[in-house]
Write a protein that holds these residues in place. Structure first.
Motif, PDB file in Angstrom:
ATOM      1  N   ILE A   1     -16.509  28.216  38.107  1.00 44.21           N
ATOM      2  CA  ILE A   1     -17.168  27.835  39.345  1.00 44.21           C
ATOM      3  C   ILE A   1     -18.404  27.035  38.947  1.00 44.21           C
ATOM      4  O   ILE A   1     -19.296  27.545  38.276  1.00 44.21           O
ATOM      5  N   CYS A   2     -18.435  25.772  39.321  1.00 45.91           N
ATOM      6  CA  CYS A   2     -19.579  24.910  39.029  1.00 45.91           C
ATOM      7  C   CYS A   2     -20.433  24.817  40.290  1.00 45.91           C
ATOM      8  O   CYS A   2     -19.950  24.380  41.334  1.00 45.91           O
ATOM      9  N   LYS A   3     -21.698  25.253  40.176  1.00 49.31           N
ATOM     10  CA  LYS A   3     -22.616  25.223  41.320  1.00 49.31           C
ATOM     11  C   LYS A   3     -23.795  24.314  41.012  1.00 49.31           C
ATOM     12  O   LYS A   3     -24.379  24.390  39.933  1.00 49.31           O
ATOM     13  N   LEU A   4     -24.126  23.492  41.981  1.00 47.43           N
ATOM     14  CA  LEU A   4     -25.251  22.573  41.871  1.00 47.43           C
ATOM     15  C   LEU A   4     -26.546  23.368  41.786  1.00 47.43           C
ATOM     16  O   LEU A   4     -26.751  24.322  42.548  1.00 47.43           O
ATOM     17  N   ASN A   5     -27.407  22.997  40.839  1.00 46.42           N
ATOM     18  CA  ASN A   5     -28.721  23.648  40.731  1.00 46.42           C
ATOM     19  C   ASN A   5     -29.523  23.391  42.002  1.00 46.42           C
ATOM     20  O   ASN A   5     -29.537  22.262  42.507  1.00 46.42           O
ATOM     21  N   LYS A   6     -30.199  24.412  42.489  1.00 45.91           N
ATOM     22  CA  LYS A   6     -31.037  24.253  43.687  1.00 45.91           C
ATOM     23  C   LYS A   6     -32.228  23.362  43.356  1.00 45.91           C
ATOM     24  O   LYS A   6     -32.755  23.397  42.258  1.00 45.91           O
ATOM     25  N   GLY A   7     -32.632  22.566  44.319  1.00 40.67           N
ATOM     26  CA  GLY A   7     -33.798  21.710  44.156  1.00 40.67           C
ATOM     27  C   GLY A   7     -33.514  20.352  43.547  1.00 40.67           C
ATOM     28  O   GLY A   7     -34.410  19.524  43.460  1.00 40.67           O
ATOM     29  N   ASP A   8     -32.278  20.097  43.111  1.00 38.84           N
ATOM     30  CA  ASP A   8     -31.952  18.781  42.572  1.00 38.84           C
ATOM     31  C   ASP A   8     -31.942  17.747  43.691  1.00 38.84           C
ATOM     32  O   ASP A   8     -31.600  18.050  44.836  1.00 38.84           O
ATOM     33  N   THR A   9     -32.309  16.532  43.355  1.00 35.67           N
ATOM     34  CA  THR A   9     -32.239  15.449  44.329  1.00 35.67           C
ATOM     35  C   THR A   9     -30.768  15.143  44.612  1.00 35.67           C
ATOM     36  O   THR A   9     -29.900  15.502  43.813  1.00 35.67           O
ATOM     37  N   PRO A  10     -30.475  14.472  45.727  1.00 30.29           N
ATOM     38  CA  PRO A  10     -29.067  14.230  46.105  1.00 30.29           C
ATOM     39  C   PRO A  10     -28.207  13.548  45.042  1.00 30.29           C
ATOM     40  O   PRO A  10     -27.017  13.736  45.012  1.00 30.29           O
ATOM     41  N   THR A  11     -28.817  12.734  44.161  1.00 27.87           N
ATOM     42  CA  THR A  11     -28.014  12.054  43.148  1.00 27.87           C
ATOM     43  C   THR A  11     -28.289  12.552  41.726  1.00 27.87           C
ATOM     44  O   THR A  11     -27.704  12.060  40.779  1.00 27.87           O
ATOM     45  N   SER A  12     -29.172  13.517  41.569  1.00 30.97           N
ATOM     46  CA  SER A  12     -29.470  14.093  40.251  1.00 30.97           C
ATOM     47  C   SER A  12     -28.679  15.391  40.126  1.00 30.97           C
ATOM     48  O   SER A  12     -29.147  16.458  40.476  1.00 30.97           O
ATOM     49  N   CYS A  13     -27.472  15.269  39.630  1.00 29.03           N
ATOM     50  CA  CYS A  13     -26.533  16.394  39.651  1.00 29.03           C
ATOM     51  C   CYS A  13     -26.590  17.196  38.350  1.00 29.03           C
ATOM     52  O   CYS A  13     -26.157  16.701  37.307  1.00 29.03           O
ATOM     53  N   HIS A  14     -27.101  18.404  38.425  1.00 29.79           N
ATOM     54  CA  HIS A  14     -27.093  19.329  37.300  1.00 29.79           C
ATOM     55  C   HIS A  14     -26.463  20.630  37.778  1.00 29.79           C
ATOM     56  O   HIS A  14     -26.845  21.160  38.822  1.00 29.79           O
ATOM     57  N   TYR A  15     -25.513  21.134  36.991  1.00 27.97           N
ATOM     58  CA  TYR A  15     -24.704  22.267  37.411  1.00 27.97           C
ATOM     59  C   TYR A  15     -24.814  23.441  36.449  1.00 27.97           C
ATOM     60  O   TYR A  15     -25.009  23.255  35.252  1.00 27.97           O
ATOM     61  N   ASN A  16     -24.660  24.626  37.024  1.00 27.35           N
ATOM     62  CA  ASN A  16     -24.473  25.845  36.250  1.00 27.35           C
ATOM     63  C   ASN A  16     -23.034  26.277  36.441  1.00 27.35           C
ATOM     64  O   ASN A  16     -22.468  26.125  37.533  1.00 27.35           O
ATOM     65  N   GLY A  17     -22.446  26.835  35.402  1.00 28.49           N
ATOM     66  CA  GLY A  17     -21.055  27.260  35.475  1.00 28.49           C
ATOM     67  C   GLY A  17     -20.888  28.744  35.251  1.00 28.49           C
ATOM     68  O   GLY A  17     -21.619  29.351  34.474  1.00 28.49           O
ATOM     69  N   THR A  18     -19.919  29.324  35.966  1.00 29.07           N
ATOM     70  CA  THR A  18     -19.559  30.725  35.805  1.00 29.07           C
ATOM     71  C   THR A  18     -18.063  30.795  35.547  1.00 29.07           C
ATOM     72  O   THR A  18     -17.264  30.314  36.368  1.00 29.07           O
ATOM     73  N   LEU A  19     -17.691  31.376  34.401  1.00 30.09           N
ATOM     74  CA  LEU A  19     -16.281  31.563  34.070  1.00 30.09           C
ATOM     75  C   LEU A  19     -15.863  32.938  34.562  1.00 30.09           C
ATOM     76  O   LEU A  19     -16.530  33.936  34.293  1.00 30.09           O
ATOM     77  N   THR A  20     -14.767  33.004  35.338  1.00 34.98           N
ATOM     78  CA  THR A  20     -14.333  34.250  35.956  1.00 34.98           C
ATOM     79  C   THR A  20     -12.815  34.257  36.116  1.00 34.98           C
ATOM     80  O   THR A  20     -12.153  33.264  35.842  1.00 34.98           O
ATOM     81  N   ASN A  21     -12.271  35.379  36.557  1.00 34.93           N
ATOM     82  CA  ASN A  21     -10.853  35.500  36.948  1.00 34.93           C
ATOM     83  C   ASN A  21     -10.833  35.954  38.393  1.00 34.93           C
ATOM     84  O   ASN A  21     -11.428  36.997  38.704  1.00 34.93           O
TER      85      ASN A  21
END
Length: 153
Positions: A111-131
């Motif tokens: 699950i890739c989630k956009l970091n909070k507070g990023d500008t609309p075009t500055s895309c930085h993501y955190n990932g969670t690996l799960t089942n």
């Protein structure tokens, strides 16, 4: 032998929307395969700062958008296992106006989630690996193929 104008007009009015609809379904199925299945899981260069940043750069490139999706699900299972999950869909999801199904088995996914507070075009993501089990949108009720992941269970 040429068809009369009325028959040609009938074919255009009745069959053309069906043809366009069929192409849209095929595009949705192909987009699902290319954007939501990563098997075996890719390794991105360190410059991407993590799996999800590399993957989402690819997703945004394929979608030809500068927009940063807030959440994106990526399955780490072969298409052979995923493609058969919509062979029979008992549920009709009115919100999507399509058939949908909940998988019986859990599947590995990121699950890739956009970091909070990023500008609309500055895309930085955190990932969670799960089942997890998946809610899948299907192309039709019978002998269908997945078109999207609409939720997790």
């Amino acid at each position: 032998m040429a068809l009369p104008v009325t028959q040609l007009l009938f074919l255009q009015l009745v069959l053309a929307p069906t043809w366009v609809e069929n192409i849209e379904l095929q595009v949705a199925i192909e987009n699902f395969r290319t954007l939501h299945i990563d098997y075996p899981r890719a390794n991105y260069a360190k410059g991407f700062r993590g799996y999800c940043n590399g993957l989402m750069a690819y997703v945004r490139g394929r979608q030809q958008t500068w927009h940063c999706p807030k959440v994106h699900y990526v399955l780490h299972a072969p298409w052979k296992a995923i493609g058969k999950l919509c062979k029979y869909s008992e549920s009709f999801c009115e919100n999507y106006n399509e058939y949908c199904t909940l998988t019986q088995d859990s599947f590995p996914l990121t699950i890739c989630k956009l970091n909070k507070g990023d500008t609309p075009t500055s895309c930085h993501y955190n990932g969670t690996l799960t089942n997890q089990r998946l809610y899948l949108l299907c192309s039709q009720q019978y002998d269908a193929e997945p078109m999207d992941i609409i939720g997790l269970y």
